[in-house]
Each structure stands twice: as C-alpha cells, then as structure tokens.
Motif scaffolding. Structure first.
Motif, PDB file in Angstrom:
ATOM      1  N   ALA A 116       0.835  -1.205   0.000  1.00 27.97           N
ATOM      2  CA  ALA A 116       0.000   0.000   0.000  1.00 27.97           C
ATOM      3  C   ALA A 116       0.869   1.253   0.000  1.00 27.97           C
ATOM      4  CB  ALA A 116      -0.928  -0.003   1.212  1.00 27.97           C
ATOM      5  N   ARG A 117       1.938   1.223   0.780  1.00 23.77           N
ATOM      6  CA  ARG A 117       2.860   2.364   0.804  1.00 23.77           C
ATOM      7  C   ARG A 117       3.544   2.527  -0.543  1.00 23.77           C
ATOM      8  NH1 ARG A 117       8.287   2.833   4.599  1.00 23.77           N
ATOM      9  NH2 ARG A 117       9.021   4.836   3.757  1.00 23.77           N
ATOM     10  N   GLN A 118       3.909   1.411  -1.150  1.00 23.27           N
ATOM     11  CA  GLN A 118       4.540   1.485  -2.456  1.00 23.27           C
ATOM     12  C   GLN A 118       3.596   2.076  -3.496  1.00 23.27           C
ATOM     13  OE1 GLN A 118       7.033  -1.629  -3.956  1.00 23.27           O
ATOM     14  NE2 GLN A 118       7.093  -2.702  -1.987  1.00 23.27           N
ATOM     15  N   GLU A 119       2.353   1.635  -3.490  1.00 24.26           N
ATOM     16  CA  GLU A 119       1.385   2.146  -4.464  1.00 24.26           C
ATOM     17  C   GLU A 119       1.162   3.645  -4.283  1.00 24.26           C
ATOM     18  OE1 GLU A 119      -0.928   2.534  -7.614  1.00 24.26           O
ATOM     19  OE2 GLU A 119       0.235   0.741  -7.084  1.00 24.26           O
ATOM     20  N   ALA A 120       1.122   4.096  -3.038  1.00 21.40           N
ATOM     21  CA  ALA A 120       0.953   5.530  -2.770  1.00 21.40           C
ATOM     22  C   ALA A 120       2.148   6.314  -3.316  1.00 21.40           C
ATOM     23  CB  ALA A 120       0.801   5.772  -1.274  1.00 21.40           C
ATOM     24  N   ALA A 121       3.351   5.752  -3.179  1.00 23.09           N
ATOM     25  CA  ALA A 121       4.546   6.425  -3.695  1.00 23.09           C
ATOM     26  C   ALA A 121       4.524   6.492  -5.215  1.00 23.09           C
ATOM     27  CB  ALA A 121       5.804   5.696  -3.217  1.00 23.09           C
ATOM     28  N   TRP A 122       4.129   5.394  -5.866  1.00 24.25           N
ATOM     29  CA  TRP A 122       4.062   5.410  -7.334  1.00 24.25           C
ATOM     30  C   TRP A 122       3.023   6.421  -7.818  1.00 24.25           C
ATOM     31  CZ3 TRP A 122       8.399   3.710  -8.080  1.00 24.25           C
ATOM     32  CH2 TRP A 122       8.878   2.472  -7.632  1.00 24.25           C
ATOM     33  N   GLU A 123       1.905   6.515  -7.139  1.00 25.55           N
ATOM     34  CA  GLU A 123       0.873   7.475  -7.539  1.00 25.55           C
ATOM     35  C   GLU A 123       1.390   8.908  -7.380  1.00 25.55           C
ATOM     36  OE1 GLU A 123      -2.432   8.883  -9.183  1.00 25.55           O
ATOM     37  OE2 GLU A 123      -1.895   6.746  -9.013  1.00 25.55           O
ATOM     38  N   ARG A 124       2.116   9.163  -6.295  1.00 26.86           N
ATOM     39  CA  ARG A 124       2.685  10.497  -6.103  1.00 26.86           C
ATOM     40  C   ARG A 124       3.679  10.823  -7.215  1.00 26.86           C
ATOM     41  NH1 ARG A 124       5.228   9.586  -1.761  1.00 26.86           N
ATOM     42  NH2 ARG A 124       7.393   9.858  -2.448  1.00 26.86           N
ATOM     43  N   MET A 125       4.481   9.843  -7.607  1.00 25.34           N
ATOM     44  CA  MET A 125       5.444  10.079  -8.674  1.00 25.34           C
ATOM     45  C   MET A 125       4.763  10.358 -10.005  1.00 25.34           C
ATOM     46  SD  MET A 125       8.691   7.550  -7.968  1.00 25.34           S
ATOM     47  CE  MET A 125       7.795   6.086  -7.469  1.00 25.34           C
ATOM     48  N   ARG A 126       3.657   9.663 -10.268  1.00 25.15           N
ATOM     49  CA  ARG A 126       2.940   9.900 -11.522  1.00 25.15           C
ATOM     50  C   ARG A 126       2.434  11.340 -11.610  1.00 25.15           C
ATOM     51  NH1 ARG A 126       1.476   4.268 -11.206  1.00 25.15           N
ATOM     52  NH2 ARG A 126      -0.148   4.682  -9.664  1.00 25.15           N
ATOM     53  N   GLU A 127       2.113  11.902 -10.465  1.00 25.88           N
ATOM     54  CA  GLU A 127       1.566  13.258 -10.448  1.00 25.88           C
ATOM     55  C   GLU A 127       2.648  14.333 -10.321  1.00 25.88           C
ATOM     56  OE1 GLU A 127      -1.182  13.455  -7.258  1.00 25.88           O
ATOM     57  OE2 GLU A 127      -2.621  12.061  -8.157  1.00 25.88           O
ATOM     58  N   ARG A 128       3.731  14.037  -9.605  1.00 23.22           N
ATOM     59  CA  ARG A 128       4.614  15.105  -9.169  1.00 23.22           C
ATOM     60  C   ARG A 128       6.051  15.029  -9.681  1.00 23.22           C
ATOM     61  NH1 ARG A 128       2.844  18.268  -5.425  1.00 23.22           N
ATOM     62  NH2 ARG A 128       4.971  18.793  -4.736  1.00 23.22           N
ATOM     63  N   SER A 129       6.449  13.940 -10.311  1.00 23.95           N
ATOM     64  CA  SER A 129       7.880  13.733 -10.559  1.00 23.95           C
ATOM     65  C   SER A 129       8.258  13.777 -12.034  1.00 23.95           C
ATOM     66  CB  SER A 129       8.324  12.383  -9.976  1.00 23.95           C
ATOM     67  OG  SER A 129       8.069  12.336  -8.589  1.00 23.95           O
ATOM     68  N   TYR A 130       9.457  14.303 -12.273  1.00 24.28           N
ATOM     69  CA  TYR A 130      10.087  14.212 -13.585  1.00 24.28           C
ATOM     70  C   TYR A 130      10.834  12.889 -13.738  1.00 24.28           C
ATOM     71  CZ  TYR A 130       9.703  18.879 -15.747  1.00 24.28           C
ATOM     72  OH  TYR A 130       9.268  20.011 -16.387  1.00 24.28           O
ATOM     73  N   ALA A 131      11.474  12.469 -12.660  1.00 26.80           N
ATOM     74  CA  ALA A 131      12.345  11.307 -12.711  1.00 26.80           C
ATOM     75  C   ALA A 131      12.435  10.705 -11.316  1.00 26.80           C
ATOM     76  CB  ALA A 131      13.742  11.697 -13.208  1.00 26.80           C
ATOM     77  N   VAL A 132      13.020   9.509 -11.253  1.00 29.61           N
ATOM     78  CA  VAL A 132      13.248   8.879  -9.957  1.00 29.61           C
ATOM     79  C   VAL A 132      14.686   8.368  -9.921  1.00 29.61           C
ATOM     80  CG1 VAL A 132      12.290   6.683 -10.804  1.00 29.61           C
ATOM     81  CG2 VAL A 132      12.523   7.076  -8.343  1.00 29.61           C
ATOM     82  N   HIS A 133      15.379   8.717  -8.842  1.00 29.81           N
ATOM     83  CA  HIS A 133      16.743   8.247  -8.628  1.00 29.81           C
ATOM     84  C   HIS A 133      16.674   6.925  -7.873  1.00 29.81           C
ATOM     85  CE1 HIS A 133      21.019   9.114  -6.863  1.00 29.81           C
ATOM     86  NE2 HIS A 133      21.057   8.336  -7.908  1.00 29.81           N
TER      87      HIS A 133
END
Length: 342
Positions: free
Chosen positions: A314-331
C-alpha cells in the motif's frame, strides 16, 4: 538599581529555562541563523564566470555568440567501471531517455566502455554514443584544474576516488557543453520541460516543477525538524540542468579544488553543491532553480530497498501514484539497490 548577585543568578536561571523551551530554541536558532548569514555575506567567495570558454571540440565560445536554444535535448552521462557492471537499471535509464525524448542526443563519457557499446541504439536510429575524455584537458581553463596537480594523485588512493571523479567531471562537462546531466541510475518518468529547448515546452509538467527547467538542481532531502529554522535542504547532483558557462558550475569547480577531501564521500558531491548554493546568490538568467524532492528524488535513499521488495504494498502504491503526479524522474540509488535490481 544594580541587580544583586543572588537575584542575578535566579534571573539567569529563569532565562535559561525559558530559552530551553521550544519558543526559546526558536529565538536562539534565529539569532544563530542571523550570525551565520552575516558570516556568509562577509566570507563568501563567489566568482564571476569568464566571458569565454572552450567547448569540448576546442571551439572558443562567447556568451554573446553562443546559441541560447537547442532544437532537441542533449543528455550527458558518465560511466567509470567496465561494461559488465552496466546492468538493468542503467540500460532502462537510457531507454527511458529515448522513450520520452526520441530525438535527443545522449553522450556517455567513459574510458572503460567500448566505443561501440551503444551501437544497438544507434543502429535503431537513436543518437547515442560513447566518448573518451582526457581529465587534464577537460578540466583545463577551469578552477578544477588546480585539483589535478595538487590533490588528484593523493585522491587516487582514496576509497571514493571514482565517485569524486564523476563529481567534478559532471561539473566540467556541463560547464563546457550545457544540457542535462543524469546519473546512470536515474529513470525519466515523463519528458523534461527545458527552457532552452522550445520543442519540450508543450510537455505536461509535473506538480512539483511547473516552470521549464534552466539552472535546475533538485533537493534530495532536508536536515533538522520541520518546525526548526535550522531545517536546511541538501542538494544532489544526480540530475543537473544547466546552460554552458554557468557561474554556479564555475563556483562549484572552484569549491571542489579548494576544499577537496578524499576521505569524505559526500563532501565533494551533494554537500559541495549545497554549500555553493547557500553561499552564492545568483540572479537574473543565472538564478539557480531549486526543485523539491518529488521532482527527482521521490524515493528517499534510506527507504529505497523497500521498493525493490514485495513488502508494504500500500505504501509502495501511494509512492508510485505520487510520482505519476509530481515527478520528472526517480533516482534509484544504485549503491543501495545494485544487488536488488539486476
């Protein structure tokens, strides 16, 4: 009337007790911050970049004649180990660049990879290539040149030499060429909107960075409590977006040569970028654009191994959703995930 010694002692005790409260700590923090600000302003060493510089092909460039825009993005990467270490994450990093920017140019500077290492990509029509570099030539006519003669021989014996080498190489390469520097464990999640590349302006911006990027660097994390004035950001150089002849990069190279410490891993990298930004203020076209952690570093390095596991979904899914909305890239913090993501 003069205060008696006993009453003076009690008054100081009450004052100290009050200062130790949260409100008091806030007052002390503000005073210390003011002192630090005054120190920075009096002891700062912020240099103006020279009006001319040499591009990698030897061309003498001038700020007044250098092109201010590009037709397509230019990406720069570095690689310091042999080809057997170029694993899945690094391959996906290259693929992600071309997925989002199919007409971009990608140059990987490496003295260890075969020159034809990226031939499958170039055969498919992508502008991908491996380039050799000469350290002395690359740092020539920059403040980092002093590091070669004074410290580099000693540095080669240190435990973090290759990390520090890539720290200074990225600064010099971007200073001379401009464009986007990426670590090989950074995956693009969407097209970059680059101020100097008009063809990218129509791309959808993430919520964490709405303006097109220029002189851009990202916050990795914060230090201190969220309520404390001592809460400062820590910058990271895994993603850098700068034009050539940037005064920020010039000052970063100067800081690298003057303060180099072969025994400290982060001192010459993220901490160096943080120090230079805190000390040197640039305005106008040279103002540094500092992006929030979600832009490039939505996954904190201490938590990254969780996202390579099947735990806390559940925490992982929340992080992926945040990245879809807010991120250019992921390190993906290869030093932590190299054995988990293969």
């Amino acid at each position: 009337m003069a205060m008696r010694p006993a009453s003076s002692s009690r008054w100081l005790s009450r004052l100290w007790s009050r200062l130790l409260t949260r409100r008091g700590c806030l007052c002390i923090s503000l005073l210390l911050l003011l002192r630090a600000s005054l120190w920075r302003s009096s002891a700062s060493r912020c240099l103006a970049a020279p009006p001319t510089w040499r591009a990698l092909d030897g061309t003498l460039m001038r700020a007044t004649t250098a092109p201010t825009t590009r037709t397509e993005p230019s990406f720069i990467l570095l690689w310091s180990t042999d080809e057997s270490q170029f694993r899945l994450v690094s391959k996906r990093a290259l693929e992600a660049i071309f997925f989002h920017h199919p007409y971009a140019s990608v140059r990987v500077f490496s003295n260890t990879l075969p020159l034809d290492f990226l031939s499958p990509l170039s055969a498919a029509g992508f502008r991908a290539s491996v380039h050799r570099y000469n350290l002395s030539e690359l740092l020539a006519e920059t403040p980092a040149a002093a590091w070669i003669s004074s410290t580099q021989p000693e540095a080669e014996e240190g435990p973090y030499y290759y990390s520090h080498l890539t720290d200074v190489l990225r600064l010099a390469l971007l200073y001379k060429e401009g464009g986007v520097y990426l670590d090989s464990d950074v995956l693009l999640l969407r097209p970059f909107r680059l101020a100097d590349v008009p063809t990218t302006h129509a791309s959808l911006a993430p919520a964490a960075a709405t303006a097109p990027m220029r002189n851009a660097i990202g916050i990795e994390s914060y230090t201190g409590s969220s309520w404390s004035p001592f809460r400062n950001h820590v910058l990271n150089g895994a993603v850098l977006v700068f034009p050539p002849s940037s005064p920020f990069l010039w000052n970063a190279m100067d800081e690298f040569a003057r303060t180099y410490n072969p025994k400290l891993w982060g001192w010459n990298g993220p901490e160096l970028l943080t120090r230079v930004h805190a000390r040197c203020g640039f305005g106008g076209d040279d103002e540094v654009q500092v992006l929030p952690p979600d832009a490039f570093y939505p996954l904190y390095w201490e938590d990254i191994e969780l996202f390579a596991s099947a735990e806390q979904l559940a925490r992982q899914e929340a992080a992926w959703e945040r990245m879809r909305e807010r991120s250019y890239a992921v390190h993906l913090w290869n030093r932590k995930t190299v054995h988990a993501l293969v």
